[in-house]
Motif scaffolding. Structure first.
Motif, PDB file in Angstrom:
ATOM      1  N   GLU A 165      85.138  -1.438 -49.819  1.00  9.05           N
ATOM      2  CA  GLU A 165      83.786  -0.903 -49.586  1.00  9.05           C
ATOM      3  C   GLU A 165      82.757  -2.035 -49.599  1.00  9.05           C
ATOM      4  O   GLU A 165      81.885  -2.125 -48.724  1.00  9.05           O
ATOM      5  CB  GLU A 165      83.456   0.140 -50.654  1.00  9.05           C
ATOM      6  N   ILE A 195      75.398   5.937 -44.852  1.00 14.99           N
ATOM      7  CA  ILE A 195      75.233   4.679 -44.138  1.00 14.99           C
ATOM      8  C   ILE A 195      75.914   4.716 -42.767  1.00 14.99           C
ATOM      9  O   ILE A 195      75.446   4.108 -41.819  1.00 14.99           O
ATOM     10  CB  ILE A 195      75.780   3.505 -44.986  1.00 14.99           C
ATOM     11  N   GLU A 226      89.334   5.727 -47.040  1.00 15.97           N
ATOM     12  CA  GLU A 226      88.638   6.137 -48.266  1.00 15.97           C
ATOM     13  C   GLU A 226      87.297   5.386 -48.415  1.00 15.97           C
ATOM     14  O   GLU A 226      86.261   5.981 -48.728  1.00 15.97           O
ATOM     15  CB  GLU A 226      89.546   5.864 -49.483  1.00 15.97           C
ATOM     16  N   LEU A 244      76.269   3.142 -37.302  1.00 19.64           N
ATOM     17  CA  LEU A 244      75.395   3.010 -38.466  1.00 19.64           C
ATOM     18  C   LEU A 244      74.230   3.985 -38.349  1.00 19.64           C
ATOM     19  O   LEU A 244      73.694   4.186 -37.258  1.00 19.64           O
ATOM     20  CB  LEU A 244      74.877   1.578 -38.570  1.00 19.64           C
ATOM     21  N   SER A 245      73.851   4.578 -39.467  1.00 22.07           N
ATOM     22  CA  SER A 245      72.747   5.541 -39.376  1.00 22.07           C
ATOM     23  C   SER A 245      71.744   5.344 -40.507  1.00 22.07           C
ATOM     24  O   SER A 245      72.004   4.637 -41.468  1.00 22.07           O
ATOM     25  CB  SER A 245      73.296   6.964 -39.375  1.00 22.07           C
ATOM     26  N   THR A 297      80.265  -3.310 -46.453  1.00 24.30           N
ATOM     27  CA  THR A 297      78.795  -3.372 -46.490  1.00 24.30           C
ATOM     28  C   THR A 297      78.328  -4.814 -46.299  1.00 24.30           C
ATOM     29  O   THR A 297      77.310  -5.068 -45.658  1.00 24.30           O
ATOM     30  CB  THR A 297      78.203  -2.784 -47.788  1.00 24.30           C
ATOM     31  N   ILE A 342      78.360  -5.555 -42.674  1.00 24.57           N
ATOM     32  CA  ILE A 342      77.187  -4.979 -41.996  1.00 24.57           C
ATOM     33  C   ILE A 342      75.969  -5.897 -42.149  1.00 24.57           C
ATOM     34  O   ILE A 342      75.239  -6.165 -41.196  1.00 24.57           O
ATOM     35  CB  ILE A 342      76.873  -3.566 -42.557  1.00 24.57           C
ATOM     36  N   LYS A 385      72.028  15.844 -55.077  1.00 18.76           N
ATOM     37  CA  LYS A 385      73.343  16.329 -55.482  1.00 18.76           C
ATOM     38  C   LYS A 385      73.632  16.007 -56.936  1.00 18.76           C
ATOM     39  O   LYS A 385      74.197  16.800 -57.671  1.00 18.76           O
ATOM     40  CB  LYS A 385      74.415  15.691 -54.599  1.00 18.76           C
ATOM     41  N   ASN A 411      71.314  11.969 -52.047  1.00 19.07           N
ATOM     42  CA  ASN A 411      72.362  11.856 -53.053  1.00 19.07           C
ATOM     43  C   ASN A 411      71.844  12.099 -54.463  1.00 19.07           C
ATOM     44  O   ASN A 411      72.552  12.562 -55.337  1.00 19.07           O
ATOM     45  CB  ASN A 411      73.050  10.497 -52.965  1.00 19.07           C
ATOM     46  N   ARG A 421      80.203   7.089 -45.572  1.00 19.51           N
ATOM     47  CA  ARG A 421      79.722   8.268 -44.859  1.00 19.51           C
ATOM     48  C   ARG A 421      78.997   9.198 -45.838  1.00 19.51           C
ATOM     49  O   ARG A 421      77.946   9.751 -45.522  1.00 19.51           O
ATOM     50  CB  ARG A 421      80.911   8.986 -44.203  1.00 19.51           C
ATOM     51  N   THR A 422      79.557   9.338 -47.031  1.00 21.47           N
ATOM     52  CA  THR A 422      78.946  10.212 -48.043  1.00 21.47           C
ATOM     53  C   THR A 422      77.537   9.764 -48.404  1.00 21.47           C
ATOM     54  O   THR A 422      76.630  10.578 -48.526  1.00 21.47           O
ATOM     55  CB  THR A 422      79.809  10.238 -49.324  1.00 21.47           C
ATOM     56  N   ILE A 423      77.339   8.453 -48.570  1.00 22.82           N
ATOM     57  CA  ILE A 423      75.992   8.014 -48.934  1.00 22.82           C
ATOM     58  C   ILE A 423      75.100   7.829 -47.701  1.00 22.82           C
ATOM     59  O   ILE A 423      73.945   7.446 -47.818  1.00 22.82           O
ATOM     60  CB  ILE A 423      75.995   6.744 -49.825  1.00 22.82           C
ATOM     61  N   SER A 443      84.873   6.690 -45.893  1.00 26.84           N
ATOM     62  CA  SER A 443      84.447   8.027 -46.289  1.00 26.84           C
ATOM     63  C   SER A 443      83.314   7.955 -47.324  1.00 26.84           C
ATOM     64  O   SER A 443      82.365   8.727 -47.298  1.00 26.84           O
ATOM     65  CB  SER A 443      85.649   8.803 -46.831  1.00 26.84           C
ATOM     66  N   ARG A 444      83.417   7.001 -48.231  1.00 32.29           N
ATOM     67  CA  ARG A 444      82.329   6.814 -49.206  1.00 32.29           C
ATOM     68  C   ARG A 444      81.024   6.438 -48.516  1.00 32.29           C
ATOM     69  O   ARG A 444      79.962   6.955 -48.835  1.00 32.29           O
ATOM     70  CB  ARG A 444      82.682   5.678 -50.159  1.00 32.29           C
ATOM     71  N   PRO A 447      70.262   6.101 -43.709  1.00 30.05           N
ATOM     72  CA  PRO A 447      70.661   6.906 -44.849  1.00 30.05           C
ATOM     73  C   PRO A 447      69.473   7.706 -45.381  1.00 30.05           C
ATOM     74  O   PRO A 447      68.329   7.288 -45.247  1.00 30.05           O
ATOM     75  CB  PRO A 447      71.103   5.868 -45.879  1.00 30.05           C
TER      76      PRO A 447
END
Lengths: 239, 239
Positions: free
Chosen positions: A20, A67, A57, A78-79, A24, A27, A89, A86, A63-65, A60-61, A81
Motif C-alpha cells: 500500500e 483515492i 488487497e 485516481l479520484s 501511494t 502516485i 463511518k 471515512n 479504493r476504500t479511502i 482495495s484499501r 477522495p
C-alpha cells in the motif's frame, strides 16, 4: 526502556501495508493526478514481486479511502477522495476511545469560537433572516419538550456553521454533532449550576450582535455562551 | 430539475456497499463494543444471502478504516479506530479538490484562533520555557534561509497546538500542515504587502502575553498575527 520509543516496530507492517505504501509513493513520485490511470494488478505484482492477492488487497484499501476508483473500460483511475466520508463511518459505530471523544467535544467548541472572523466576513441578509426565524421558534416554544429545545439548539449552531461558507468545516461539524451529544450526556461531569447563576448570553443576543455587525460583542458573547461546556472540560482536565 | 436533488441514486450502491452498511448497522444494533468478536465470513454470507467474496470485500473495508481487526485464534474483533489515520493517507497523495484544500487552509486558522481558551487553561511553565527557546532561535537566525525560518515558524505554532493538551487537535494540525504550505504557495493570491505596512504582532509579543497570562491581549495579537492569511482567503471568497 525500549518500550518508550514512539516508533512503529518493523514487524507490525504486513506485506499488504508495505505494498500500500509503495503504491501511494508511486502516485506521488510520478506526480499523478485525478483522472490518471494507474497500472494493472498484474503489472504491480510483477514490479513488486508479490502475488496478485496482496496487490488486490492493497488496491482495495486505497479504493476504500477514496483515492482510486474502478472505471469500466478505463481500469483504475485516481479520484478525488472524500475528506470527510471515512470519518463518518468511524464515528458512526461508537467505537472511539473516551479520550478521543472528549478531544472531539472540545474540538467542536474550538471550531465555533475560531470561526467568528470568517462568519462575520461572509454572513448575508438572508442568513440573518433564517437565523432570526430559528431564534423566534426557540422563544415561542420555550415550554416545549427537551428534545424540541435540543433540535432548535442544533438548528441555531448549525446555521452559524453554514454561514461560515466553509463546506469542509460544515460537514465536519455535522459529523461531530452526535459525538458532542454523546459526550455531553455520558462522559463529562454535570456543569455545576451554582456557578452559572450569573446571566448568560442568549441566542437572541448573539443574533443581535450579528445583525449590528458587532464582532467584538459577538466574540465575547459566544465565549460566554459556550463557557459552561468549556468549564466542564477544563475541570475534568485538572482532576 | 431532478439533477439538483442532493440525494444518492440507489443504483450507485454496489452489493459490497450494501453489505458494508448492513454490517456496521449490525454492530450498532447489537451494541457491540471494542474487543467483541463479530460473526465469521460464512455466517454473514448465509445470513445475508450473498457470496463470501462480497462479505470479504466489505470486511476488508472495515478493516481499512480501523473498525475491525483480525486476531489470531479469536477471529475478527472490534477495535478502536484511529480517528486521524485515514485522513493522513488521503491528504498525503495530493488528490484533494482545490475547494477542499482552501477550506482546510481556512480550517487551520479557525482552529488556532479557537483554541486560545484551552491553551491558557493548560499551559505550563515548561511549555513557556520551550516556546521561549523557539522564539530566541527565531530572532538570532533572522538572517538565515527561508527554509530555516519556515521551520521555526512551524515549531512555534506547532508548540501552541501541543500546549492545548488536545491530542486529536494536535494530530489534526500536523496533518493539515503540508496542505497549509501547499495552498499558501500555489492556490491563493499573494498577500498585498502595502496593506501590511502597519505593525504586526510578533512571536515574541505572543510569547509575552502567554507569560503574563493576558488572554485578552493574546487573542487580539493572534488575530492580528494571522490576519494576512485570513485576508487572502476572504479576498478570494469575495471575487
Amino acid at each position: 526502556m525500549k518500550k518508550d520509543l514512539n516508533i512503529t516496530p518493523l514487524n507490525t507492517l504486513s506485506l499488504v501495508d508495505k505494498v500500500e505504501m509503495r503504491i501511494t509513493q508511486y502516485i506521488k513520485d510520478n506526480n499523478l493526478s485525478v483522472g490518471d490511470t494507474i497500472p494493472k494488478e498484474l503489472q504491480f505484482a510483477e514490479a513488486l514481486g508479490v502475488s496478485r492477492t496482496v496487490i488486490r488487497e492493497a488496491l482495495s484499501r486505497l479504493r476504500t479511502i477514496g483515492i482510486i476508483d474502478s472505471k469500466k473500460h478505463k481500469g483504475m483511475v485516481l479520484s478525488h477522495p472524500d475528506f470527510i466520508q471515512n470519518f463518518e463511518k468511524v464515528i458512526d459505530t461508537n467505537l472511539l476511545e473516551d479520550e478521543t471523544l472528549k478531544d472531539i467535544f472540545e474540538l467542536r467548541l474550538i471550531l465555533e469560537m475560531g470561526m467568528v472572523d470568517v462568519l462575520f466576513a461572509r454572513k448575508t441578509k438572508e442568513d440573518l433572516k433564517e437565523l432570526e426565524e430559528i431564534v423566534d421558534r426557540m422563544e415561542t416554544n420555550n415550554s416545549e419538550s427537551t428534545i424540541f429545545k435540543l433540535e432548535n439548539e442544533v438548528a441555531f449552531h448549525g446555521k452559524l456553521y453554514e454561514m461560515s461558507g466553509n463546506k469542509t468545516l460544515q460537514r465536519f461539524q455535522n459529523l461531530l454533532l452526535p459525538v458532542f451529544q454523546y459526550v455531553h450526556e455520558h462522559k463529562l461531569p454535570d456543569a455545576e449550576p451554582y456557578k452559572y447563576s450569573k446571566k448568560f448570553t442568549t441566542h437572541r443576543e448573539l443574533l443581535n450582535y450579528l445583525k449590528e455587525d458587532d464582532i467584538k460583542a459577538f466574540k465575547k458573547g459566544l465565549s460566554n455562551h459556550l463557557e459552561p461546556h468549556l468549564d466542564r472540560i477544563l475541570e475534568k482536565s485538572k482532576s
